[in-house]
Write a protein that holds these residues in place. Structure first.
Motif, short mmCIF file in Angstrom:
data_model
loop_
_atom_site.label_atom_id
_atom_site.label_comp_id
_atom_site.label_asym_id
_atom_site.label_seq_id
_atom_site.Cartn_x
_atom_site.Cartn_y
_atom_site.Cartn_z
N ALA A 84 49.98 25.74 38.03
CA ALA A 84 48.96 26.46 37.27
C ALA A 84 48.95 27.93 37.64
O ALA A 84 48.79 28.81 36.77
CB ALA A 84 47.58 25.85 37.53
N MET A 85 49.15 28.24 38.92
CA MET A 85 49.17 29.65 39.34
C MET A 85 50.41 30.35 38.80
O MET A 85 50.36 31.53 38.43
CB MET A 85 49.10 29.73 40.86
N GLN A 86 51.54 29.64 38.76
CA GLN A 86 52.74 30.24 38.19
C GLN A 86 52.57 30.50 36.70
O GLN A 86 53.02 31.52 36.18
CB GLN A 86 53.95 29.33 38.46
N THR A 91 54.11 34.94 41.37
CA THR A 91 55.52 34.95 41.74
C THR A 91 55.64 34.81 43.25
O THR A 91 54.64 34.85 43.97
CB THR A 91 56.19 36.26 41.28
N GLY A 92 56.88 34.65 43.72
CA GLY A 92 57.11 34.61 45.15
C GLY A 92 57.02 33.24 45.78
O GLY A 92 56.99 33.13 47.01
N PHE A 93 56.96 32.19 44.96
CA PHE A 93 56.89 30.84 45.50
C PHE A 93 57.78 29.94 44.66
O PHE A 93 57.67 29.92 43.43
CB PHE A 93 55.45 30.31 45.47
N ARG A 136 42.16 26.85 36.33
CA ARG A 136 41.93 28.24 36.72
C ARG A 136 42.58 28.53 38.07
O ARG A 136 42.58 27.67 38.97
CB ARG A 136 40.44 28.53 36.79
N PRO A 137 43.13 29.74 38.26
CA PRO A 137 43.91 30.04 39.47
C PRO A 137 43.18 29.76 40.79
O PRO A 137 43.79 29.24 41.72
CB PRO A 137 44.24 31.53 39.31
N ARG A 165 46.49 39.73 42.82
CA ARG A 165 45.30 40.00 42.01
C ARG A 165 45.09 39.00 40.87
O ARG A 165 44.57 39.34 39.81
CB ARG A 165 45.35 41.44 41.46
N LEU A 166 45.49 37.77 41.09
CA LEU A 166 45.19 36.70 40.13
C LEU A 166 43.81 36.14 40.38
O LEU A 166 43.18 35.60 39.45
CB LEU A 166 46.24 35.59 40.23
N VAL A 167 43.35 36.21 41.61
CA VAL A 167 42.00 35.77 41.96
C VAL A 167 41.40 36.78 42.93
O VAL A 167 42.13 37.51 43.61
CB VAL A 167 41.97 34.36 42.61
#
Length: 309
Positions: A84-86, A91-93, A136-137, A165-167
């Protein structure tokens, strides 16, 4: 075929999500199972499960795989955790599987490449439906930390969306309180508070306790010094031997903070002090390794002062 007007291939392409459509969507556009089967048999389309149809016969794009994961996992499914975060832009994971959450009572058939997690209750309005259904992130980050393979990975998962800055830290703290679960409950609560409060949570960390466990004298906290831009505060210092330890919270990695930190550290070093740096999360996850370094630095500085005297 049903009595509805069949959408053209151009209209299908416009309605598709990364060139895939669910069977239910195709049916609403006038393409019943027999019409879909003819396209598949003629080598124009391909099936990717019982509900997912690709409007081509090549491999699915990452976004299409996310849609497939949700459709094939069932009506209550949504991307969750790292996936969900992707989908939100993180990025970076690197993750080999797509993670979805489903209602704990829902029927689920295993889907290749998909890890399904049953959740007993969802947070109010946690699922976003503009685009692929996803959590949601902030909520996804907390769940991902609890599903992580290690405490170190859990910390990384919580830090990345804040750094990107996603959350906001406040959203992360709220999500940690709202999302119930037994795995890593105490660790996640501690980590999100560290991320939110930064270096001034040093009192909570109680660095002095770690020093006493190692037989080190208690250092002075929040030592006031003069730096290149006026007054500076050092987190901890053994003033008699010139050893400084700086413990960086999340605010040290935002904006111009790294530049200010570099100037501050250089000023301290030029004043003939040794500076050790560590992150607050690192001290949570690897306290013994960091304290080994502190002990070695204390020994070296003590021996050096003794020889100099």
């Amino acid at each position: 075929m049903s009595g509805s007007v069949r959408a053209s291939h151009e209209q299908l392409a416009e309605a598709a999500h990364e060139d895939v459509l669910a069977r239910a969507e195709l049916a609403s556009l006038g393409w019943d199972r027999d019409a879909v089967a003819r396209q598949v048999n003629q080598g124009r389309w391909a099936l990717h499960g019982s509900r997912t149809v690709a409007l081509h016969c090549g491999p699915l794009a990452p976004g299409a795989l996310q849609w497939r994961a949700v459709w094939e996992s069932g009506a209550s499914a949504a991307l969750d955790g790292v996936s969900a975060m992707q989908a939100a832009g993180m990025t970076g994971f690197v993750e080999q599987h797509i993670h979805v959450s489903i209602d704990h009572r829902a029927r689920f058939h295993p889907v290749s490449g998909v890890v399904a997690h049953r959740v007993r209750r969802r947070v109010k309005d946690e699922v976003l439906t503009n685009g692929v259904p996803r959590v949601r992130p902030a909520v996804a980050a907390v769940r991902a930390a609890r599903w992580a393979v290690s405490d170190r990975q859990a910390a990384l998962i919580l830090v990345l969306p804040v750094q990107q800055r996603l959350v906001t830290p406040a959203q992360l703290v709220l999500a940690a309180d709202q999302v119930k679960g037994r795995s890593r409950r105490a660790l996640v609560a501690m980590l999100v508070q560290d991320i939110a409060s930064g270096a001034h949570s040093l009192g909570e960390l109680d660095f002095a306790v770690l020093c006493r466990r190692r037989g080190l004298p208690e250092p002075t906290r929040q030592v006031l010094r003069r730096g290149p831009r006026g007054r500076i505060y050092l987190d901890v210092e053994w003033e008699d031997i010139g050893l400084v330890v700086e413990i960086d919270g999340s605010q040290h990695f935002a904006g111009l903070a790294p530049t200010d930190d570099a100037l501050r550290s250089n000023a301290v070093v030029l004043g003939r002090r040794m500076v050790l740096r560590m992150t607050l999360l690192g001290l949570r996850l690897a306290p013994e390794e960091f304290m080994d370094q502190v002990c070695e630095a204390h020994r070296q500085r003590t021996d050096g002062r003794r020889l100099a005297g």
